[in-house]
Design a protein around this motif. Sequence first.
Motif, short mmCIF file in Angstrom:
data_model
loop_
_atom_site.label_atom_id
_atom_site.label_comp_id
_atom_site.label_asym_id
_atom_site.label_seq_id
_atom_site.Cartn_x
_atom_site.Cartn_y
_atom_site.Cartn_z
N MET A 1 0.26 -6.82 12.36
CA MET A 1 -0.77 -6.00 11.71
C MET A 1 -1.13 -6.53 10.33
O MET A 1 -1.69 -5.85 9.51
N THR A 2 -0.78 -7.78 10.03
CA THR A 2 -1.04 -8.33 8.69
C THR A 2 -2.53 -8.24 8.37
O THR A 2 -3.38 -8.63 9.17
N ARG A 3 -2.81 -7.74 7.17
CA ARG A 3 -4.20 -7.51 6.77
C ARG A 3 -4.43 -8.03 5.36
O ARG A 3 -3.48 -8.27 4.61
N VAL A 67 -0.82 6.92 5.80
CA VAL A 67 0.49 6.96 5.15
C VAL A 67 0.37 7.55 3.74
O VAL A 67 -0.66 7.39 3.08
N VAL A 68 1.42 8.27 3.33
CA VAL A 68 1.56 8.79 1.96
C VAL A 68 2.76 8.06 1.34
O VAL A 68 3.88 8.17 1.85
N LYS A 298 4.87 -3.34 2.90
CA LYS A 298 5.42 -3.36 4.26
C LYS A 298 4.46 -2.68 5.23
O LYS A 298 4.23 -3.15 6.35
N PHE A 299 3.87 -1.56 4.79
CA PHE A 299 2.92 -0.87 5.65
C PHE A 299 1.71 -1.74 5.94
O PHE A 299 1.24 -1.82 7.08
N VAL A 306 9.62 0.69 4.38
CA VAL A 306 10.98 0.30 4.03
C VAL A 306 11.90 1.50 4.02
O VAL A 306 13.01 1.47 4.56
N THR A 307 11.45 2.60 3.42
CA THR A 307 12.27 3.82 3.31
C THR A 307 11.44 5.01 3.80
O THR A 307 10.95 5.81 3.00
#
Length: 327
Positions: A1-3, A67-68, A298-299, A306-307
Amino acid sequence: MTRDAGSVQILLVEPFPPEVTAALSAKFNVTVLSDSAASIDEIEVVACSSLGTVDAALMDRLPRLKVVVNLGVGVDKIDIEHAQQCGIGVSNTPGVLDACVADTAVGLLIDTVREFSAADRYVRAGRWPDGPFPTTRNVSGMHIGIVGLGRIGRAIATRLSAFGCPITYHSRRPVPDVAYPYVGSLNELALRSDALIVAVSGGPENTGMIDREVLHALGANGYLINIARGRLVDEQALVELLRNGGLAGAGLDVYVDEPNVPEELRSLANTVLLPHLGSATKETRAAMADLFLDNLQKFVADGTLVTPVVAPRGGATMQPEPSLTDT
């Protein structure tokens, strides 16, 4: 999913530290919620900290939200249940602030019990020539009750064990592999304790858990230390007991309506009041910012975190242990 990071739309729901804002703006397309002209239809990421609220209404306004990313360990101002229902990931920054917050708790305890801040004011007011400052009591050897034995709670216990303080704790269930005695009732924990330290998560299920009955059990010689969230304590009951001798003192880093601290609390001589600075050292804030950015990168790279507190749809599993354990 690399953007391409520059294509990712990020919404800041509150002012961030300048260095964090600069790091975000250098790589991503950043929008600030307070900008009335901002378009939010393309927002994929919300960035927040302990000061910002990310509720269901805000999530529902963002049709592309995935994502938040939270700069801090506490996620009590994020609607976790709604995020789970919608497949929206949530991350925080656990671990990197444990030692710093534990140091704050111990410092607050010492200051509150030994009255160092009051003694400082005594000297500055020129009152020492009038007579010695009143004696206080030892911190070493105090019986300490810890509400919430997560990573921060355990770090507090380790520090105070070195002071020769017997430690007991309360949580929703006994924590495996610890030697400290578990107490199943908050009232019983308070009865056993010279000082009660609140280190539990600030979710709605814990609101008001340190109620009038618990504070009464702590008693006229007892001290309350809160480095978790203000809403966990019945603030009005706390004020009344501090004022009428029902408690010896309180050390607080958090309040119900931050940054608005009630004048009733500010006027009391037997309190030490800090402006929510439990993790506010340069080293800790830098580590928090690094982990915050690591989650975001990471997202963007592969759609995971990561966490994670809540995994993005199709991402990693939920984080098993928050830094402030539940009760």
